[in-house]
Design an enzyme around this catalytic site. Structure first.
Site, PDB file in Angstrom:
ATOM      1  N   GLU B  72    -104.635 -55.884  12.430  1.00 11.68           N
ATOM      2  CA  GLU B  72    -104.405 -57.011  11.528  1.00 11.68           C
ATOM      3  C   GLU B  72    -105.682 -57.545  10.896  1.00 11.68           C
ATOM      4  O   GLU B  72    -105.700 -57.884   9.715  1.00 11.68           O
ATOM      5  CB  GLU B  72    -103.669 -58.149  12.248  1.00 11.68           C
ATOM      6  CG  GLU B  72    -102.205 -57.871  12.551  1.00 11.68           C
ATOM      7  CD  GLU B  72    -101.990 -57.092  13.840  1.00 11.68           C
ATOM      8  OE1 GLU B  72    -102.989 -56.764  14.508  1.00 11.68           O
ATOM      9  OE2 GLU B  72    -100.821 -56.805  14.174  1.00 11.68           O
ATOM     10  N   HIS B 141     -93.529 -63.153  20.299  1.00  9.58           N
ATOM     11  CA  HIS B 141     -92.866 -62.617  19.098  1.00  9.58           C
ATOM     12  C   HIS B 141     -91.843 -63.600  18.534  1.00  9.58           C
ATOM     13  O   HIS B 141     -90.911 -63.203  17.854  1.00  9.58           O
ATOM     14  CB  HIS B 141     -92.156 -61.295  19.412  1.00  9.58           C
ATOM     15  CG  HIS B 141     -93.084 -60.164  19.731  1.00  9.58           C
ATOM     16  ND1 HIS B 141     -93.766 -60.094  20.910  1.00  9.58           N
ATOM     17  CD2 HIS B 141     -93.457 -59.074  19.019  1.00  9.58           C
ATOM     18  CE1 HIS B 141     -94.510 -58.996  20.925  1.00  9.58           C
ATOM     19  NE2 HIS B 141     -94.341 -58.361  19.784  1.00  9.58           N
TER      20      HIS B 141
END
Lengths: 336, 335, 347
Positions: B72, B141
């Site tokens: 990322e 998540h």
């Protein structure tokens, strides 16, 4: 160093931490030789010494990267120690170590390239050298497993084989430079030359077409660089007297040669001749760079450069011959 | 229920899901401007872990629908560099919980470049990411982190609650020369609604939308809680007249629309899935207090996650996630 | 076309001049910081001039660079104007960033200079992105990231190189190994001795050059650029150099000895190159002195320009946040928190 070891034969170990990391990793097909690989090779050299069947001490050159120190630490063996000398972090370290080993070592193992061996040659005297290639574009050192190099060095150091029978003396080349910036002497081992380029830049010789002339103390088409070019004209063994001088350019012969690792090309040689020991080969140049053993060494302007070959180089161990001689004496057969 | 507040000429609508609306927005912008490209983990071959970009790789090249390594900081940073040099990247961060990995490039590069450089660069990057609990994905998540980005100067943050808002806002985000974070609640991907089909349809960033008009209580909601609030309003319609606003844009925040509603109803519920403390709720209430204090007839109510992470076990997850029942309870406390 | 052709006498003079300009700029910046005229802090590039000038001269003018907190040299090497740079150090409106960036954030995106950067290791991902942009648009452009030895330990640098090598992007990663990451020697920050060996992990070429020799850096970057535009992917170059000054001005430098500094000062990249040009007959000693004096005069002019430049109006603090007009900024500007402009009574 332990007193008990004083009489044991000594093998010097020179590992050049800077070898094998120049621009030819990009411009040519040169392989990578990282410090981890050099340490592993050095560990194999130390292991190989025991082939001589008698205690051999190893003394390792220190360096600014602490590579030598780590080799000694990894060995965990009191017969392996670090050479006591000041460290400059430059090629001077190799020259200083060679000089020290010329008096205290019975044989030296060098891990490096042609450049490293040139530096070793300046001070090693008659001490035999086992030269292992970890650099690039190497003519003098040979790629071999460290254990093999250590084994040969151990046999030579311990006197198990006849030194004069298993070694040969390499030639040297010297360039005497007289230019606008004064006079200077630069030395080489296998090859020297003049490049039509203004700067040393990244040092590596990248483009054989910019050579004005070349002088080699050995020549074989099996070699990479201008000793390979010369070898296409005539072979000349490393221990033969004198060498070959070449003027690059059109009007003569074209030689197919391996000029840089990964590059095969045709090179135009206008003229060439054998060069006897002590005879100068002199070239005038406006601006250029003197090369030695595949590296750009010294920038010159309005200069006269005289190359002179001599038969006074390092005594290199012929590894196959050393093993052969030892085998003939039955040294590898364990007594029951 | 009101219609959307599109400023563009709407030639017609089509029923589609939030997922399809986002996909169509990307498809149209990719076709419209060759400087636009999408990159992120599994966005190409896989079609996006929630199928949002499914089919785009077939319509556009690998160059423009670019699968990235799981990296990322690297690819979000590359998006920043690409945006500073004339491209218009859409960067997908698979779960907003992963934004932390790339935070340096967000907070010190993306958000600050224009300002630090005296306005001499554009930063036309869109970050799409998923938020929200409800599928047993556990704490790493399921988070709703949009407050951080709405709070951080130099960024724009939008969080649509309907398919039309999703399409219109994403298209505006991609066309914007500012960095826009586009927060997708993953539980409403299947929610359907009418969406304008005009390829020029966009929605202005910074405008809230009154989704249902009412007289007694205003619910200012985001994302999934827009639908939940509309359900609650419908349920309560016999007893209380509830106005529901989709906030849509977290920053800039449409103070005017929410204050106008407060002035009408005098009572406000703020419903957002982020944790309650220091969040979107607090900012909305502050705007109302600063600009409509004398219209308040009761202390505002907040509906959100009670300052926990999202737990795994379904019973625990349902305990902390706000829904229509929580909105209903809040309205009842006010009405 | 390279920015400066090192094969020509004019090019060699210009390369020398740019190195001198960097030296003069940073000497002046250090002095004026010490005098309290420059706010904040400054990180000087003195000793490392050959790296920036060698690299940027071998790039083409349209190529991108990303820089570091020690970025003055990269700016000058990329051709930025010293008066606008100095004005930025002074926080003036005439500066490159209108006074909003200062020493650590000078940028000129139009000139391909994507910003000095206050975050160690933040530049390489940006360079990967610029290279991605160039590749997607089919432009014949590369992006070069300057970063320090300290940055090699940063995770995002690894990610940037991995991405660029995986995608074959036209990027060049140039480590300026100046032997210290802030106040800690490089060997205390890396187990790896030769930072260029990092390249092996990405299956790209990596090598080390003498960062005190502008000709070596030039040649390395020229070759790396050729590889990049040929579509062969990125190159990792380590330039072996040395930081003559502290990490920041005022750093008391307990981590090194004067002897070490002096040893490296004897290898001064500017003197070394000047001497070579004199030896080669490109310049006379007098011409070298004239070049140096002209560089110093330009920097004195730049400093005078900065001194006489304008302080930004306080209202400019609210500008340049966004391309669009954000109502919050106009509401909050000047201290009001209310959309109606701050009236405290109502109804």
């Amino acid at each position: 160093m332990a007193d008990s070891g004083r009489s044991d034969p000594v093998v010097g170990v020179i590992v050049n931490p800077a070898a094998g990391r120049d621009i030819r990793r990009l411009t040519g097909g040169a392989s990578v030789s990282d410090n981890y690989a050099k340490r592993r090779t050095a560990a194999c050299v130390l292991a190989g010494l025991s082939l001589a069947r008698e205690p051999v001490r190893a003394i390792v050159m220190p360096d600014a990267s602490n590579l030598g120190q780590r080799i000694v630490d990894d060995a965990e063996d009191e017969a392996v120690s670090l050479l006591d000398m000041p460290v400059s972090g430059s090629a001077e370290d190799t020259r200083r170590a060679a000089e020290a080993f010329s008096s205290i070592a019975d044989c030296v193992v060098v891990l490096g390239g042609d450049g490293t061996n040139r530096d070793v040659a300046t001070g090693i005297g008659e001490t035999p050298v086992v030269s292992v290639s970890t650099g690039t574009n190497n003519v003098v050192p040979t790629p071999m497993d460290g254990t093999v190099a250590g084994g040969a060095a151990g046999l030579v150091a311990a006197g198990a084989v006849d030194r004069s029978a298993v070694t040969y003396q390499h030639g040297t080349i010297t360039a005497e430079i007289h230019g606008s910036a004064g006079s200077e002497t630069v030395s080489g081992l296998a090859t020297m030359g003049l490049l039509d380029r203004p700067f040393v830049g990244t040092r590596a010789v990248l483009d054989v077409s910019s050579f004005v002339c070349g002088v080699v103390s050995r020549a074989s088409p099996a070699e990479i660089g201008i000793s390979g070019v010369a070898g296409g004209l005539e072979t000349h063994a490393p221990d033969s007297a004198g060498g070959i001088a070449m003027e690059f350019g059109d009007g003569g012969q074209t030689i197919r040669a391996m000029t840089v690792p990964g590059i095969v090309e045709s090179v135009s040689i206008a003229r060439w001749s054998r060069l006897a020991p002590g005879d100068p080969y002199t070239v005038e140049i406006d601006r250029g760079v003197v090369t030695a053993d595949g590296e750009r060494e010294y920038e010159v302007a309005d200069a006269s450069v005289s190359f002179i070959i001599a038969d006074d180089g390092p005594r290199l161990v012929d590894v196959d011959a050393a093993f052969g001689a030892a085998a003939e004496r039955g040294l590898f057969i364990d007594s029951s | 229920m009101s219609t959307d507040t599109s400023t563009s000429n709407v030639s017609g609508t089509e029923s589609m899901t939030v997922r399809e609306a986002i996909r169509e927005a990307m498809r149209e912008e990719l076709a419209r401007d060759e400087d636009v490209f999408l990159m992120g983990e599994d966005v190409g071959l896989f079609g996006g872990v929630f199928d949002v970009s499914d089919g785009l790789l077939a319509d556009f090249s690998e160059d423009r629908i670019r699968d990235t390594p799981i990296s990322e900081a690297g690819f979000l940073g590359a998006g920043v560099g690409a945006a500073a040099t004339g491209s218009r990247p859409i960067v997908e961060i698979m779960f907003s919980d992963f934004l932390g990995v790339s935070m340096e490039q967000t907070m010190n590069q993306m958000a600050k470049m224009r300002y630090m450089f005296g306005g001499k660069t554009e930063m036309p990057i869109t970050i799409r990411t998923t938020e929200g609990g409800g599928m047993g994905a556990a704490s790493q998540h399921s988070g709703t982190v949009h407050t951080w980005f709405a709070h951080f100067p130099g960024l724009i943050a939008v969080a649509p609650g309907t398919p039309a808002a999703a399409k219109g806002l994403l298209k505006s985000a991609i066309r914007s020369n500012d960095p826009v974070f586009f927060f997708e609640n993953k539980m409403i991907y299947e929610q359907t609604g009418e969406v304008p089909t005009d390829p020029d349809f966009t929605l202005p960033i910074g405008e809230a939308s009154v989704e249902r008009t009412g007289e007694d209580v205003t619910v200012i909601a985001t994302q999934r809680l827009v639908g939940e609030s509309l359900d609650a309003a419908e349920e309560l319609s016999d007893q209380v007249s509830v106005e529901v606003i989709d906030l849509r844009s977290l920053y800039p925040l449409d103070t005017e629309t929410i204050v106008a509603s407060l002035e009408k109803t005098g009572r406000v519920v703020v419903a957002d899935e982020s944790p309650l403390s220091y969040g979107v709720h607090a900012e909305v209430v502050t705007r109302l207090v600063e600009n409509g204090f004398y219209s308040l007839d009761a202390p505002p109510e907040r509906v959100g996650v009670p300052d926990t992470h999202i737990p795994f076990s379904p019973s625990l997850e349902q305990e902390v996630l706000p829904d229509a029942a929580d909105v209903t309870a809040a309205i009842e406390r006010l009405a | 076309m390279v920015t400066i052709d090192i094969e020509t006498d004019d090019g060699q003079r210009e390369i020398l001049r740019r190195m001198m300009l960097i030296r003069a700029f940073d000497n002046e910046a250090g002095d004026r910081f010490a005098d309290g005229e420059i706010p904040g802090f400054v990180h000087l590039y003195i000793g490392e001039e050959a790296v920036g000038v060698g690299a940027c001269s071998a790039l083409e003018p349209d190529d991108y660079i990303t820089s570091t907190h020690r970025g003055h040299g990269h700016c000058i090497a990329k051709g930025l104007e010293t008066d606008k740079m100095m004005a930025e150090l002074y926080g003036k409106r005439e500066g490159y960033c209108n006074g909003k960036g200062g020493s650590m954030h000078i940028a000129d995106v139009d000139a391909g200079m994507l910003g000095a950067n206050g975050i160690v290791g933040a530049g390489p991902p940006l360079a990967t992105g610029a290279a991605l942009s160039a590749a997607q648009k089919g432009e014949d452009r590369v992006a070069l990231a300057f970063f320090g030895d300290g940055a090699v330990a940063q995770g995002q640098v690894h990610e940037a190189i991995n991405l660029a090598s995986t995608w074959g992007l036209p990027a060049i990663f140039l480590v300026e190994n100046n032997k210290f990451g802030e106040g800690t020697p490089v060997e205390k920050q890396h187990n790896l001795e030769n930072l260029s060996e990092t390249a092996e992990a990405y299956d790209i070429p990596g090598f080390t050059v003498n960062g005190m020799d502008v000709t070596a850096v030039y040649e390395a970057v020229e070759a790396a650029r050729e590889r990049a535009v040929n579509g062969d992917g990125p190159t990792f170059i380590e330039a072996d150099t040395y930081r003559y000054r502290g990490h920041f001005e005022g750093d008391h430098q307990p981590y090194r000895d004067d002897d070490d500094i002096e040893a490296w000062q004897r290898r001064c990249p500017i003197d070394a190159f000047a001497n070579r040009l004199v030896d080669a007959g490109v310049l006379t000693e007098d011409e070298v002195d004239e070049l140096r004096a002209a560089a110093e005069a330009e920097i004195e002019d730049a400093a005078a320009f900065a001194e006489n430049a304008t302080d930004p109006d306080p209202s400019e603090a609210y500008e340049d946040m966004y391309d669009v007009s954000v109502p919050e900024l106009s509401t909050y500007a000047g201290g009001s928190l209310r959309a109606d402009g701050g009236s405290t009574t109502d109804q």
